[in-house]
Design an enzyme around this catalytic site. Structure first.
Site, short mmCIF file in Angstrom:
data_model
loop_
_atom_site.label_atom_id
_atom_site.label_comp_id
_atom_site.label_asym_id
_atom_site.label_seq_id
_atom_site.Cartn_x
_atom_site.Cartn_y
_atom_site.Cartn_z
CE LYS A 67 -4.56 -4.59 -5.28
NZ LYS A 67 -4.98 -4.16 -3.94
CD GLN A 111 -3.88 -5.17 -0.48
OE1 GLN A 111 -3.55 -4.63 -1.53
NE2 GLN A 111 -5.06 -5.77 -0.35
CG ASP A 134 -7.16 1.29 -3.07
OD1 ASP A 134 -7.39 0.59 -4.07
OD2 ASP A 134 -6.40 0.94 -2.14
#
Ligand code: NAD
Length: 310
Positions: A67, A111, A134
């Site tokens: 990412k 994460q 997200d």
């Protein structure tokens, strides 16, 4: 190698087409790169993604590294905040609050999975909805369900971008989604049923308690496999010309690899592919689209800031 030969075989002898995450994600990234350069040239703020990585989980390290690398590729700023496995929830809360109030940060991602002693729901709820790239915050989920503009979770969003790129018809199709997680299966089922393109499907969502899974899959025009069991979807569960989207990413031991493991999807690709109209490979399919979609969300988060009153 076997899979590559199979691709070649299929491209010559079958109607099946590979949905190539490498090509589509690159196209998405190229478009974002151009738009980001334009922001920079206009003297406007460019996107900044902040990622929080807790502990030393090998898979999480790999995902976050790609990412961050993708941010660099498209001209975004990125920050990686590494925290130890044994941190207490308060320390994580403080880190998120700092990022929430940092006006330079457009998107925040934590994460997953988190260490067992930290509540995922608490942490997700803390991220400011304007920075929730997200798309896991209840506010984002609620808006998505109502069809309002919001951040869509990156994996289902990436799948929509893939279907769109290949111009795959979804209207009136029966889609079976295997898996009901908050990050993949459930949002996917909602998005495929919405009144839009890609969407307008009749959706069946299956999970670990579904009794007649094979029967349901055999009725599906589109199958999204997101359960995390390598090779689960077999050829005798898929009807002729179905579209098969494989979300699964599982590390399985493989002595022939330098890393000692291979990445496997949830679909028995070699046997399922010849009967499909379209199928995603693993690796090289949905995983790459997930990152591209995250970049889209981050770009949009920044653009919201750039669209201020004159
Ligand atoms: P999860 O463990 O949270 O959810 C799995 C779901 O599968 C559950 O809803 C469960 O009910 C269902 N399930 C389990 N066994 C089943 C069975 N026998 N029959 C039917 N349903 C069953 O997993 P997740 O986070 O949604 O991830 C699923 C897979 O997708 C994993 O392999 C994960 O690594 C992968 N993943 C990939 C990406 C990507 O970018 N490609 C992103 C997220 C997750």
């Amino acid at each position: 190698m076997v899979i590559e030969v199979k691709y070649l075989f299929c491209s010559y002898f079958c109607a099946m087409q590979i949905l190539d995450g490498k090509i589509v994600s690159q196209a998405v990234k190229d478009a974002i790169k151009i738009k980001t350069a334009a922001l920079k040239n206009a003297g406007k703020k460019t996107p900044h993604l902040a990622a929080i990585l807790i502990g030393n989980n090998g898979a999480s390290e790999t995902y976050v590294a790609s990412k961050v690398k993708s941010c660099e590729e498209v001209g975004f700023k990125s920050s990686l905040i590494r925290l130890p496995d044994n941190l207490d929830e308060v320390a994580l809360v403080t880190a998120i609050e700092q990022l929430n109030s940092d006006s330079d940060v457009d998107g925040i991602l934590v994460q997953l999975p988190l260490p067992k002693h930290i509540s995922e729901a608490t942490i997700i709820n803390l991220i400011h909805p304007d920075k929730d790239v997200d798309g896991f915050h209840p506010m984002s989920v609620g808006k998505m369900v109502q069809g309002l503009p919001t951040f869509i979770p990156a994996t289902p969003y990436g799948i929509l971008l893939m279907l769109q790129h290949y111009n795959i018809e979804t209207k009136g199709k029966h889609a079976v989604v295997i898996g009901r997680s908050n990050i993949v299966g459930r949002p996917m089922s909602i998005l495929l049923s919405r009144n839009a393109y890609p969407g307008n499907c009749t959706v069946t969502i299956c999970h670990s308690h579904t009794k007649n899974l094979k029967e349901l899959c055999l009725q599906a025009d589109i199958i999204v496999a997101a359960l995390g069991i390598p090779g689960f979807l077999k050829a005798d569960m898929v009807k002729e010309n179905a579209v098969v989207i494989d979300v699964g990413i599982t590390r399985v031991p493989d002595d022939s690899k330098k890393s000692g493991f291979a990445i496997k999807g949830d679909v028995d690709f070699i046997n399922v592919a010849p009967n499909c109209s379209y199928i995603t490979p693993v690796p090289g399919g949905v995983g790459l689209m997930t990152i591209a979609a995250l970049l889209m969300n981050t770009y949009n988060a920044c653009e919201q800031k750039n669209i201020g009153p004159n």
